[in-house]
Design a protein around this motif. Structure first.
Motif, mmCIF file in Angstrom:
data_model
loop_
_atom_site.group_PDB
_atom_site.id
_atom_site.type_symbol
_atom_site.label_atom_id
_atom_site.label_comp_id
_atom_site.label_asym_id
_atom_site.label_seq_id
_atom_site.Cartn_x
_atom_site.Cartn_y
_atom_site.Cartn_z
ATOM 1 N N THR A 32 -77.363 26.660 35.474
ATOM 2 C CA THR A 32 -76.030 27.219 35.204
ATOM 3 C C THR A 32 -76.147 28.641 34.641
ATOM 4 O O THR A 32 -75.304 29.500 34.922
ATOM 5 C CB THR A 32 -75.234 26.317 34.229
ATOM 6 O OG1 THR A 32 -76.080 25.989 33.119
ATOM 7 C CG2 THR A 32 -74.795 25.038 34.891
ATOM 8 N N HIS A 33 -77.200 28.880 33.860
ATOM 9 C CA HIS A 33 -77.428 30.220 33.297
ATOM 10 C C HIS A 33 -77.674 31.233 34.433
ATOM 11 O O HIS A 33 -77.103 32.323 34.450
ATOM 12 C CB HIS A 33 -78.650 30.141 32.387
ATOM 13 C CG HIS A 33 -78.681 31.195 31.318
ATOM 14 N ND1 HIS A 33 -77.558 31.760 30.780
ATOM 15 C CD2 HIS A 33 -79.724 31.792 30.677
ATOM 16 C CE1 HIS A 33 -77.898 32.650 29.863
ATOM 17 N NE2 HIS A 33 -79.217 32.703 29.790
ATOM 18 N N SER A 38 -75.831 35.480 38.258
ATOM 19 C CA SER A 38 -75.609 35.964 39.627
ATOM 20 C C SER A 38 -74.181 36.501 39.816
ATOM 21 O O SER A 38 -73.926 37.272 40.732
ATOM 22 C CB SER A 38 -75.922 34.868 40.655
ATOM 23 O OG SER A 38 -75.011 33.820 40.484
ATOM 24 N N LEU A 39 -73.262 36.091 38.934
ATOM 25 C CA LEU A 39 -71.891 36.632 39.027
ATOM 26 C C LEU A 39 -71.872 38.135 38.784
ATOM 27 O O LEU A 39 -70.902 38.815 39.136
ATOM 28 C CB LEU A 39 -70.973 35.926 38.018
ATOM 29 C CG LEU A 39 -70.651 34.456 38.331
ATOM 30 C CD1 LEU A 39 -69.798 33.855 37.217
ATOM 31 C CD2 LEU A 39 -69.921 34.346 39.664
ATOM 32 N N GLY A 40 -72.942 38.664 38.191
ATOM 33 C CA GLY A 40 -73.053 40.121 37.996
ATOM 34 C C GLY A 40 -73.017 40.862 39.311
ATOM 35 O O GLY A 40 -72.680 42.052 39.357
ATOM 36 N N LEU A 51 -69.212 33.421 31.578
ATOM 37 C CA LEU A 51 -69.839 33.125 30.284
ATOM 38 C C LEU A 51 -68.947 32.226 29.419
ATOM 39 O O LEU A 51 -69.432 31.379 28.676
ATOM 40 C CB LEU A 51 -70.144 34.439 29.548
ATOM 41 C CG LEU A 51 -70.928 34.312 28.241
ATOM 42 C CD1 LEU A 51 -72.329 33.774 28.491
ATOM 43 C CD2 LEU A 51 -71.013 35.659 27.533
ATOM 44 N N VAL A 52 -67.635 32.419 29.542
ATOM 45 C CA VAL A 52 -66.698 31.587 28.760
ATOM 46 C C VAL A 52 -66.893 30.118 29.123
ATOM 47 O O VAL A 52 -66.991 29.242 28.258
ATOM 48 C CB VAL A 52 -65.237 32.026 29.036
ATOM 49 C CG1 VAL A 52 -64.255 31.102 28.323
ATOM 50 C CG2 VAL A 52 -65.038 33.476 28.603
ATOM 51 N N TRP A 53 -67.014 29.854 30.436
ATOM 52 C CA TRP A 53 -67.237 28.471 30.892
ATOM 53 C C TRP A 53 -68.612 27.973 30.471
ATOM 54 O O TRP A 53 -68.760 26.838 30.014
ATOM 55 C CB TRP A 53 -67.124 28.399 32.421
ATOM 56 C CG TRP A 53 -65.716 28.555 32.888
ATOM 57 C CD1 TRP A 53 -65.084 29.714 33.224
ATOM 58 C CD2 TRP A 53 -64.747 27.517 33.031
ATOM 59 N NE1 TRP A 53 -63.785 29.469 33.578
ATOM 60 C CE2 TRP A 53 -63.547 28.116 33.476
ATOM 61 C CE3 TRP A 53 -64.772 26.143 32.834
ATOM 62 C CZ2 TRP A 53 -62.403 27.390 33.717
ATOM 63 C CZ3 TRP A 53 -63.615 25.410 33.082
ATOM 64 C CH2 TRP A 53 -62.444 26.039 33.525
ATOM 65 N N PHE A 54 -69.591 28.847 30.638
ATOM 66 C CA PHE A 54 -70.970 28.475 30.295
ATOM 67 C C PHE A 54 -71.068 28.088 28.812
ATOM 68 O O PHE A 54 -71.619 27.051 28.450
ATOM 69 C CB PHE A 54 -71.896 29.658 30.624
ATOM 70 C CG PHE A 54 -73.333 29.426 30.263
ATOM 71 C CD1 PHE A 54 -74.153 28.663 31.079
ATOM 72 C CD2 PHE A 54 -73.867 29.962 29.103
ATOM 73 C CE1 PHE A 54 -75.480 28.443 30.736
ATOM 74 C CE2 PHE A 54 -75.181 29.752 28.755
ATOM 75 C CZ PHE A 54 -75.991 28.991 29.576
ATOM 76 N N LEU A 55 -70.493 28.959 27.941
ATOM 77 C CA LEU A 55 -70.573 28.689 26.503
ATOM 78 C C LEU A 55 -69.722 27.476 26.120
ATOM 79 O O LEU A 55 -70.090 26.701 25.252
ATOM 80 C CB LEU A 55 -70.113 29.918 25.713
ATOM 81 C CG LEU A 55 -71.007 31.149 25.864
ATOM 82 C CD1 LEU A 55 -70.450 32.313 25.059
ATOM 83 C CD2 LEU A 55 -72.433 30.840 25.410
ATOM 84 N N GLY A 56 -68.583 27.338 26.802
ATOM 85 C CA GLY A 56 -67.727 26.183 26.527
ATOM 86 C C GLY A 56 -68.481 24.888 26.759
ATOM 87 O O GLY A 56 -68.310 23.898 26.043
#
Ligand code: FES
Length: 561
Positions: A32-33, A38-40, A51-56
């Motif tokens: 997931t990281h 890759s969204l960059g 990142l909001v979803w990832f951290l959530g």
């Protein structure tokens, strides 16, 4: 002894499960990281939104516990495994996994402190702009190396976990492509975002000041303790490694004092070694060829040996070893070389060829025989005797080999395995590992492909043949005894039983119906084919009291599946 061993066995099984669960948790985190990185490639904003979803997901209390527990457990188990290994003579893939496992904590320390450490102890809000900028102006090779090593380590683990599953082989190219693509996309995403951040900083200094304000990044002078913390983590890990090496040294000295154990292999090969290593490690240390498809993880059974002398000196099999041995129907004198640690002299005979691959494992697991629901196909060349009359032997062999090649590749392309060529006939098995539903569909597909291959062959050999080659194919599904049968080099996986006899009879029935394919209704139902694609008939099969409903296809190359 047995209770002690039982406790050790269940401890080992628990450790194996804990390694798998912790490894998969870390693999999910890294996947997931990398997807987030890759969204960059789209934009920095897309990356921040991801990142909001990832951290959530990963930084809520449950996610945090899962990831840190997995990290600690995995690290501890890997250090323990390093201690347990008696031989560091490893295959290339094991070397890659062990070496990456050692290097990762050194590279991870700075990343961990620079992200989670700053968040927890300096109240810094996580933002890609900040991290990407720090790495870009800090140490890009270290972070690229971290991505590569973490991903390599995880992929090797997943590969060893999945490689023996029957569905793995067809998916292998896709999984390999994904395994290569994801870290590349992740790294390219990072580069794209880093360039965007640098461009924004140059064109809009206010934007960067706002990022610093919103994230609360302390001035550089206050970051010194964090850099030191990363150093301490590295020293700490180095200390742990040192302890493992020292413990290995102490153990080796103690084992040497306990005297030598003699292991006798076939061909009068004898080696002497201190007690402690597994039999597989002993074979590797002395370059005795020994199969070990799962790399000594106790999963594949390919390292199995017959104990010709000294069986009573071994501890009984652990629960995990017993399970694997039962799966292959091994008798009590057979043990897994990667699970036994000889403490007295042993005479052993490795049972599988040392170069056996993962694809051969499934077949060899039937060494002791097993009853399975399978699908059996018989194919016979029509009128070949008349065709061969008056021809040179060379011509006959040439035509037959062309025919066998066409039939064999038709069977294998559909997912089956050729059991044997009998005269001008072929017997093939389907669904041995995948089950009869998959096998039925594969067998019907193979029949159609064999018909088409024969049409092509007739076309190519038109100038050689007096009349086109013709084929009769019979297919039946049901229970059969599947096992390794034969003698010496002529031993191979085959099937016997009523299902085989009926399939052969159905092949014979193609002559009576003047058709090319006859299959039992069981096959049609398992494959789920339409009744429009064949005609139904009743036939009597020798040895069966009642008639059998079969499907007939006159021209198999045109069979609509
Ligand atoms: S090497 Fe796979 S079970 Fe021993």
């Amino acid at each position: 002894m047995a209770p002690l061993h039982g406790a050790r066995g269940s401890g080992a099984a628990l450790a194996t499960r804990a390694r798998l669960v912790s490894g998969l948790t870390l693999f999910a985190f890294v996947t997931t990281h990398l997807l987030n990185h890759s969204l960059g490639l789209i934009s920095l904003d897309a990356m921040e939104a991801g990142l909001v979803w990832f951290l959530g997901f990963w930084r809520n209390p449950l996610g945090t516990f899962a990831i840190y527990a997995a990290l600690s457990v995995h690290l501890a188990l890997n250090l323990h495994k390093l201690y347990e290994r008696r031989s560091l003579t490893l295959g290339a893939i094991d070397v890659a996994q062990v070496a990456s496992g050692i290097a990762i904590p050194f590279l991870l320390a700075a990343h961990l402190v620079g992200t989670r450490g700053l968040q927890e102890f300096a109240g810094v809000e996580p933002r890609y702009a900040l991290t990407v900028n720090a790495i870009w102006n800090g140490n890009v090779p270290d972070q690229a190396g971290l991505i590569a090593l973490v991903w390599l380590h995880g992929c090797i683990g997943v590969y060893f976990w999945l490689r023996l599953r029957p569905w793995f082989t067809p998916l292998r190219p896709w999984l390999f492509a994904a395994a290569v693509l994801l870290p590349v996309l992740g790294f390219l995403g990072f580069l794209a975002a880093a360039r965007e951040v640098q461009a924004l900083r140059a064109s809009d200094p206010d934007w960067w000041r706002q990022v610093l304000r919103e994230t609360g990044l302390p001035p550089t002078s206050e970051l010194e303790p964090f850099a030191r913390a990363a150093e301490y983590i590295r020293y700490g890990f180095l200390g742990l490694l040192g302890l493992v090496v020292a413990a290995r040294g102490v153990r080796a000295a103690l084992e040497r004092r306990a005297g030598l154990v003699r292991i006798s292999y076939p061909g009068n090969r004898r080696v002497e070694v201190g007690p402690g290593p597994t039999l597989l490690e002993i074979s590797r240390r002395f370059s005795v060829p020994h199969a070990s498809v799962c790399g000594g993880r106790g999963r594949c059974s390919t390292c199995r040996v017959r104990i010709d002398a000294g069986l009573d000196t071994l501890l009984p099999p652990s629960e995990a070893e017993a399970r694997v041995l039962a799966r292959v129907g091994a008798p009590p004198v057979v043990r897994l070389a990667c699970q036994i640690r000889p403490t007295r002299d042993l005479d052993v005979t490795p049972l599988l060829a040392p170069d056996i691959g993962a694809s051969g494992v499934a077949a060899r697991n039937f060494e002791a025989g097993a009853e399975r629901e399978i699908v059996v196909l018989f194919a016979d060349l029509r009128g070949f005797t008349a065709l061969a009359e008056g021809r040179l032997p060379y011509d006959i062999v040439f035509v037959l080999n062309q025919y066998f090649r066409a039939m064999g590749s038709g069977v294998e392309a559909a997912g089956g395995q050729v059991d044997k060529f009998i005269g001008d006939g072929v017997m093939a098995l389907f669904g041995v590992m995948e089950g009869p539903a998959v096998g039925a569909r594969q067998a019907l597909q193979a029949a159609r492909d064999m018909g088409r291959a024969l049409d092509r062959l007739n076309h190519e050999l038109a100038s050689v043949l007096r009349a086109p080659l013709q084929i009769g194919i019979g297919i039946h599904a049901g229970a059969a005894i599947v096992g390794e049968m034969g003698y010496g080099h002529a031993t191979h996986l085959t099937a016997i039983g009523d299902t085989v006899n009926v399939a052969s009879r159905l092949e014979g029935a193609t002559k009576e119906f003047a058709g090319e394919l006859v299959f039992s209704l069981a096959v049609a139902r398992l494959a789920g084919i339409s009744e429009q694609s064949y005609t139904r008939h009743e036939i009597m099969v020798r040895g069966r009291g009642e008639s059998l409903t079969v499907g007939l296809v006159r021209k198999v190359a045109e069979f609509a599946l």
